[in-house]
Design an enzyme around this catalytic site. Sequence first.
Site, PDB file in Angstrom:
ATOM      1  N   ASP A  25      -1.404   0.234  -9.039  1.00  0.00           N
ATOM      2  CA  ASP A  25      -0.318  -0.686  -9.411  1.00  0.00           C
ATOM      3  C   ASP A  25       0.059  -0.518 -10.883  1.00  0.00           C
ATOM      4  OD1 ASP A  25       1.567  -2.639  -9.024  1.00  0.00           O
ATOM      5  OD2 ASP A  25       0.154  -4.305  -8.951  1.00  0.00           O
ATOM      6  N   ASN A  27       3.098   1.093 -12.022  1.00  0.00           N
ATOM      7  CA  ASN A  27       3.986   2.221 -12.375  1.00  0.00           C
ATOM      8  C   ASN A  27       5.282   1.735 -13.021  1.00  0.00           C
ATOM      9  OD1 ASN A  27       2.148   3.832 -11.121  1.00  0.00           O
ATOM     10  ND2 ASN A  27       3.369   4.235  -9.292  1.00  0.00           N
ATOM     11  N   ARG A  29       5.916  -1.122 -14.658  1.00  0.00           N
ATOM     12  CA  ARG A  29       5.719  -1.654 -16.016  1.00  0.00           C
ATOM     13  C   ARG A  29       5.380  -0.542 -17.001  1.00  0.00           C
ATOM     14  NH1 ARG A  29       1.591  -5.814 -14.006  1.00  0.00           N
ATOM     15  NH2 ARG A  29       1.945  -4.604 -12.116  1.00  0.00           N
ATOM     16  N   ARG A  38      12.197   3.074 -13.452  1.00  0.00           N
ATOM     17  CA  ARG A  38      10.986   2.852 -12.649  1.00  0.00           C
ATOM     18  C   ARG A  38      10.503   4.127 -11.945  1.00  0.00           C
ATOM     19  NH1 ARG A  38       9.217  -2.134 -11.323  1.00  0.00           N
ATOM     20  NH2 ARG A  38       8.441  -1.315  -9.356  1.00  0.00           N
ATOM     21  N   HIS A  42       6.783   6.093 -11.176  1.00  0.00           N
ATOM     22  CA  HIS A  42       6.197   6.548  -9.908  1.00  0.00           C
ATOM     23  C   HIS A  42       5.813   8.027  -9.989  1.00  0.00           C
ATOM     24  CE1 HIS A  42       6.865   2.724  -8.167  1.00  0.00           C
ATOM     25  NE2 HIS A  42       8.176   2.810  -8.108  1.00  0.00           N
ATOM     26  N   TRP A  74       9.081  -2.404   1.544  1.00  0.00           N
ATOM     27  CA  TRP A  74      10.438  -2.201   2.066  1.00  0.00           C
ATOM     28  C   TRP A  74      11.414  -3.206   1.462  1.00  0.00           C
ATOM     29  CZ3 TRP A  74      11.195   2.180   4.620  1.00  0.00           C
ATOM     30  CH2 TRP A  74      10.140   2.739   5.338  1.00  0.00           C
ATOM     31  N   ARG A  76      11.866  -3.776  -1.575  1.00  0.00           N
ATOM     32  CA  ARG A  76      12.381  -3.310  -2.877  1.00  0.00           C
ATOM     33  C   ARG A  76      13.809  -2.783  -2.726  1.00  0.00           C
ATOM     34  NH1 ARG A  76       7.404  -1.014  -6.496  1.00  0.00           N
ATOM     35  NH2 ARG A  76       6.002  -2.729  -6.008  1.00  0.00           N
ATOM     36  N   LEU A 136     -13.823  15.731   0.434  1.00  0.00           N
ATOM     37  CA  LEU A 136     -13.331  14.374   0.172  1.00  0.00           C
ATOM     38  C   LEU A 136     -12.382  14.004   1.299  1.00  0.00           C
ATOM     39  CD1 LEU A 136     -12.956  11.987  -2.020  1.00  0.00           C
ATOM     40  CD2 LEU A 136     -10.812  13.127  -2.547  1.00  0.00           C
ATOM     41  N   ARG A 189      -8.211  -2.247  -8.681  1.00  0.00           N
ATOM     42  CA  ARG A 189      -6.779  -2.547  -8.830  1.00  0.00           C
ATOM     43  C   ARG A 189      -6.410  -2.397 -10.289  1.00  0.00           C
ATOM     44  NH1 ARG A 189      -2.672  -6.495  -5.697  1.00  0.00           N
ATOM     45  NH2 ARG A 189      -0.828  -5.738  -6.781  1.00  0.00           N
ATOM     46  N   ARG A 195      -4.871  -9.833  -7.074  1.00  0.00           N
ATOM     47  CA  ARG A 195      -4.636 -10.209  -5.679  1.00  0.00           C
ATOM     48  C   ARG A 195      -4.814  -8.993  -4.784  1.00  0.00           C
ATOM     49  NH1 ARG A 195       0.281 -11.202  -8.261  1.00  0.00           N
ATOM     50  NH2 ARG A 195       1.675  -9.410  -8.175  1.00  0.00           N
TER      51      ARG A 195
HETATM   52  C1  IPE Z   1       0.641  -3.216  -3.974  1.00  0.00           C
HETATM   53  O1  IPE Z   1       1.395  -3.288  -5.134  1.00  0.00           O
HETATM   54  C2  IPE Z   1       1.101  -2.079  -3.137  1.00  0.00           C
HETATM   55  C3  IPE Z   1       0.860  -0.748  -3.674  1.00  0.00           C
HETATM   56  C4  IPE Z   1       0.222  -0.454  -4.771  1.00  0.00           C
HETATM   57  C5  IPE Z   1       1.389   0.318  -2.881  1.00  0.00           C
HETATM   58  P1  IPE Z   1       2.665  -4.230  -5.251  1.00  0.00           P
HETATM   59  O2  IPE Z   1       3.166  -4.114  -6.632  1.00  0.00           O
HETATM   60  O3  IPE Z   1       3.631  -3.960  -4.156  1.00  0.00           O
HETATM   61  O4  IPE Z   1       2.029  -5.678  -4.996  1.00  0.00           O
HETATM   62  P2  IPE Z   1       2.607  -7.115  -5.303  1.00  0.00           P
HETATM   63  O5  IPE Z   1       3.963  -7.203  -4.687  1.00  0.00           O
HETATM   64  O6  IPE Z   1       2.702  -7.243  -6.798  1.00  0.00           O
HETATM   65  O7  IPE Z   1       1.611  -8.062  -4.722  1.00  0.00           O
HETATM   66  C1  IPE Z   2       2.777   0.542  -7.795  1.00  0.00           C
HETATM   67  O1  IPE Z   2       3.528   0.302  -8.942  1.00  0.00           O
HETATM   68  C2  IPE Z   2       3.413   1.544  -6.875  1.00  0.00           C
HETATM   69  C3  IPE Z   2       3.977   0.969  -5.646  1.00  0.00           C
HETATM   70  C4  IPE Z   2       3.898  -0.291  -5.274  1.00  0.00           C
HETATM   71  C5  IPE Z   2       4.670   1.885  -4.783  1.00  0.00           C
HETATM   72  P1  IPE Z   2       4.657  -0.785  -8.969  1.00  0.00           P
HETATM   73  O2  IPE Z   2       5.955  -0.157  -8.583  1.00  0.00           O
HETATM   74  O3  IPE Z   2       4.285  -1.977  -8.140  1.00  0.00           O
HETATM   75  O4  IPE Z   2       4.677  -1.167 -10.488  1.00  0.00           O
HETATM   76  P2  IPE Z   2       4.904  -2.609 -11.113  1.00  0.00           P
HETATM   77  O5  IPE Z   2       3.920  -3.542 -10.472  1.00  0.00           O
HETATM   78  O6  IPE Z   2       6.318  -2.998 -10.816  1.00  0.00           O
HETATM   79  O7  IPE Z   2       4.655  -2.422 -12.564  1.00  0.00           O
HETATM   80 MG    MG Z   3       3.313  -3.698  -8.542  1.00  0.00          MG
END
Ligand code: IPE
Ligand code: IPE
Ligand code: MG
Length: 248
Positions: A25, A27, A29, A38, A42, A74, A76, A136, A189, A195
Amino acid sequence: MKLMTDGSEVKLPAKIPEHVAIIMDGNGRWARSRGLPRMAGHRAGVDNLRRIIEAAVEYGIKYLTIYAFSTENWKRPPAEVKGLINILEDVIDRELKSLNENGVQLRHIGRLDQLKPELQDKVKQAIKMTEKNDRLILNVAWNYGGRDEIVCAIKQMVSDGIQPEEITESLVGRYLFTSDSPDPDLIIRTSGEMRVSNFLIWQGAYSEWYATTTYWPDFDPEELLGALHVYAQRERRYGRISGNVSSR
Ligand code: IPE
Ligand code: IPE
Ligand code: MG
């Protein structure tokens, strides 16, 4: 001390978790903090994944499960969803050969049915191509949701005519997407969120957690090693009392 392939030496803890699962999580930010779009976050996330997979192999982790796209993602904006699907395809095109050469066995957990048929085939071929590898096991959670997984399992049990008295925890485990993997020992995480976000909600019942404020693209092999050292200090009690906990 263990000598890594890049010539560096690392001190590994005595007890390495067999199965590590990561919620990758932060990417978005990470990108925003650099004034980038964004999607740049990724892509940086994929670059990081490559080095974390290599490190996992070197540290002796046997199963690595990565959360790449949730059933909730989905929601997003369509352009970001499309970008993430493109990344999945690109990763298979560009990384499969080296993953295969490094002995990585690719598996998928979640549902492929919302992807275009050609991409579904590409994923299935990649799984087939690496099925004999055993350095692995890399479980890619793509369009994965823990609740969806449990609903799928219940539907399948009903359609198989399973009787109530036959239902046990181990039977339920065999109906999940992860039926071929042990439960995760350690769930990591990144990005500071606290969470579960629908990740391995059944399998993670007794996993140890490591949470860090580091954004995923910056979570390097050194921090992974740090997480392994933290894990090695944990006492997994499984409901017992301290000192009486040798096994599950
Ligand atoms: C969880 O991250 C899903 C993945 C890392 C693929 P999210 O960024 O989607 O989670 P929430 O929405 O903040 O809970
Ligand atoms: C995790 O990074 C990757 C996916 C959920 C696909 P985020 O895209 O959720 O990054 P933040 O949480 O917005 O920073
Ligand atoms: Mg996120």
